[in-house]
Write a protein that holds these residues in place. Sequence first.
Motif, mmCIF file in Angstrom:
data_model
loop_
_atom_site.group_PDB
_atom_site.id
_atom_site.type_symbol
_atom_site.label_atom_id
_atom_site.label_comp_id
_atom_site.label_asym_id
_atom_site.label_seq_id
_atom_site.Cartn_x
_atom_site.Cartn_y
_atom_site.Cartn_z
ATOM 1 N N SER A 146 -7.288 3.215 3.983
ATOM 2 C CA SER A 146 -8.550 3.945 3.888
ATOM 3 C C SER A 146 -8.986 4.028 2.431
ATOM 4 O O SER A 146 -8.192 4.422 1.562
ATOM 5 C CB SER A 146 -8.389 5.348 4.474
ATOM 6 N N ASP A 147 -10.232 3.686 2.168
ATOM 7 C CA ASP A 147 -10.772 3.860 0.821
ATOM 8 C C ASP A 147 -10.824 5.338 0.455
ATOM 9 O O ASP A 147 -10.580 5.715 -0.694
ATOM 10 C CB ASP A 147 -12.182 3.256 0.733
ATOM 11 N N GLU B 72 -6.291 9.028 -6.093
ATOM 12 C CA GLU B 72 -6.688 8.809 -7.488
ATOM 13 C C GLU B 72 -7.246 10.087 -8.112
ATOM 14 O O GLU B 72 -7.004 10.390 -9.279
ATOM 15 C CB GLU B 72 -7.732 7.695 -7.560
ATOM 16 N N ASP C 178 -7.428 6.428 -0.619
ATOM 17 C CA ASP C 178 -7.138 5.910 -1.958
ATOM 18 C C ASP C 178 -7.867 6.724 -3.025
ATOM 19 O O ASP C 178 -7.298 7.044 -4.078
ATOM 20 C CB ASP C 178 -7.550 4.441 -2.058
ATOM 21 N N GLU C 179 -9.101 7.072 -2.746
ATOM 22 C CA GLU C 179 -9.888 7.852 -3.712
ATOM 23 C C GLU C 179 -9.307 9.253 -3.880
ATOM 24 O O GLU C 179 -9.290 9.807 -4.989
ATOM 25 C CB GLU C 179 -11.338 7.933 -3.246
#
Length: 315
Positions: free
Chosen positions: A81-82, A89, A85-86
């Motif tokens: 999943s983006d 981060e 990941d975001e």
Amino acid sequence: MLHLRAVCPPDKTAQALDILRAHAGVAHLVVHRGVAVSPEGDLVEADIAREAADELVEALCVLELDHTGGITLEAIDTALSDAADEAEEAAPGEGADAVVWQELLSRTGEESRLNVTFLAFLTIACLLAAVGVLTDSAVTIVGAMVVGPEFGPLAALAVGLVLRRWDLVRLAGAALGIGFPLAMVVTLGGALLVRATDVFGAQAFELKRHSEVDFVFSVGVPSLVVAMLAGAAGMLAMTSAKSAALVGVFISVTTVPAAGYAVVAAVAGEWNRCVQSVGQLLVNLLGIVAAAAIVLIVRRNGQRSPVGMRPLSRG
């Protein structure tokens, strides 16, 4: 990433959602209205960065969801999943370095309980150690180290002392204080049976011939150093995502082998070696707890710890 589930009374759901929405380390926020049956309420789910878990759980506990509903955490092995990941981060710090204090309390609390499984593993480990001593087999001694379950209560002792959770200290103390003597008594019976039947040969109890396992009873500064390094590594493994390192801890310390050696030495009439083995056992136990506590204190300096908060319920 961790998966968070919170059962919320309907009047607390909006506040819980606001807390989760406001944190950058949260992804995949979902709410199921009215699906919780016992206790009744809504179910809120989210995937959260590990380094955000402690802060979020503490905020949800301020809403008393740990009393009026429930909060659980589960590790996510794979997240494609983006958004996930975001979130990882955006969350401050590194996931491997983050201490989820409630997870630590829950895990050590579970592993410190005196139960049949713990006693069975500890007894089998002591018996293996005794066989290793009688056969002069270092490989068997290493096997006993791996089987021994004693690091759980030792870690719980360190956590309980640092966080002042005396209930955890009592549980761990009972597991060790009852478990080791009981395992040694069973091992004593086995050693006496072996001596009576002579199944391992006439030289089995001539311990001066067994040079391969002398390290088990040779107590000294190196023993303390190894125990403290193992305790530090074990606590680092338990407080991070590097739990695989725990296997190395089990192979490093001679707690269970020392207990087994002490029993065999007593049966053989080698009382000097018996006393030295008991000393080795105590040095290892104290060294592990001390080093683990030091690691916790150092790690706590950079994070708030939930002193006085209860462990999470079992998932």
